[in-house]
Design a protein around this motif. Sequence first.
Motif, short mmCIF file in Angstrom:
data_model
loop_
_atom_site.label_atom_id
_atom_site.label_comp_id
_atom_site.label_asym_id
_atom_site.label_seq_id
_atom_site.Cartn_x
_atom_site.Cartn_y
_atom_site.Cartn_z
N SER A 61 0.80 -1.22 0.00
CA SER A 61 0.00 0.00 0.00
C SER A 61 0.84 1.27 0.00
O SER A 61 0.31 2.35 -0.27
N ARG B 51 -2.66 5.79 -1.51
CA ARG B 51 -3.95 6.48 -1.44
C ARG B 51 -4.86 5.99 -0.32
O ARG B 51 -5.96 6.53 -0.13
N THR B 52 -4.43 4.95 0.39
CA THR B 52 -5.26 4.43 1.48
C THR B 52 -4.57 4.67 2.81
O THR B 52 -3.34 4.58 2.92
N SER B 53 -5.35 4.95 3.82
CA SER B 53 -4.80 5.11 5.17
C SER B 53 -4.48 3.73 5.74
O SER B 53 -4.96 2.71 5.23
N GLN C 120 -7.70 1.87 6.46
CA GLN C 120 -8.32 1.38 5.24
C GLN C 120 -7.56 0.18 4.67
O GLN C 120 -8.17 -0.77 4.17
N THR C 121 -6.25 0.23 4.77
CA THR C 121 -5.42 -0.87 4.29
C THR C 121 -5.71 -2.15 5.06
O THR C 121 -5.81 -3.23 4.49
N LEU D 89 -4.08 1.85 -6.07
CA LEU D 89 -4.39 2.53 -4.82
C LEU D 89 -3.17 2.78 -3.95
O LEU D 89 -3.30 3.28 -2.83
N ILE E 299 -8.95 -3.63 3.95
CA ILE E 299 -8.77 -4.35 2.69
C ILE E 299 -8.18 -5.73 2.96
O ILE E 299 -8.59 -6.73 2.35
#
Length: 398
Positions: A51, A350-352, A355-356, A347, A359
């Motif tokens: 990420s 682009r993800t915190s 959020q990672t 992505l 996922i």
Amino acid sequence: MKVTEFDPPSHGQPRPSSGDTPVDAGRINVVDALRGSALLLILLVNIAFFSSGYEFHLVDDPAHGAFDVLVSGLVELLFAMKAYLLFAFLFGYSFTLQIDSAARRGVVFGPAFRRRLSGLFVIGALHAVLLFHGDILTTYALLGLVLFAVRRIAPRTALIVAAAIVCGIAFVVGVAAVLGGTLVPDEAAAVGAGARSTLALGGGLGDVLLEHLRSMPAMLGGLAVQGPLAFAAFLVGLAAGKHRLLAAVPAHEALLRRCERVGYPIGLAGATVFAIGGGTANLTGLMVSIVTAPFLAAAYAATLLRLFTRRPRVADAFAPAGRMALTNYLGQSLLCVLVFTGVGMGLVGRTSPAQTLLIALVIFAVQMVASSWWLRRFRYGPAEWALRAWTHRESRRN
């Protein structure tokens, strides 16, 4: 007519587990469930390297706020340096099961095992270049040769050697810390390198592959610590396997409780020092984690084993993922490449951290469902079938 590995199992096949997933004779459901749990923990750690390019350079993304740093710190505290130890322990334990299986079938174990390791090494090398430069399969393949060489070691001796390896690595890292060594000599330069890596991972296939190749030397350097510690966990698993520890978990309830009582206080205290100190970027914190992470990994294993024994359906939920561990490990990397790099959704960066992690949980939930579905129809996962076919190719010719 002989049923092949990819043929659906017979409807009359016995089902030792409480669920509807067919289990091969001789498999231990809690071992598969524990391996499935380890896969989840490994994904929670490894997904950060997909990420963001900053993770590889041991610095935080400058765009991250306080909450992001807190979430990343919790992952460092709870899972980093522990997840792979649990998986390595199971590699050593499963090694004893493979020896027993070969003996029951009257098969010479050595040639087949060495062939299996050669296949694992090739798969790992392709994985490292194409999907994830943090691959561990090649290391396992090489260390597996050493494990085979010492397979007759007494359980007590194996535990002593494992402890000596851990203490030896911790001593070397501690000396480096005292002498002023550092893994991030120039933080500004590391941040710049992290930005370049993030940009590269967001590019096309060629950019991603070049970034993986560029990262190889540093990753190989990291294996100077991770490799010996993984082998120490192999030896602990070997000792546990010789005592058939996981074949009758309820009989070892007192030992498991002791692992929890000792492992959690020591492991969490060391993990706190490790996380607050900056994780693997800080040699002092790394030294503390090397010594204490095995305690926390053992406590996790004990808790999970007790849970799976008391709640068989929970074990049944995790076991299919563990039975297809190789397929799922490779699948995790493939899915992360498709989600984060420019090859897929792009992505990366682009993800915190929160959020990672979400996922990661979604990916593993999909793998649990997919594994259960697959194993209701086939005896082995795709990668397991391919490795098995390679391992036994010579014997089938003869």
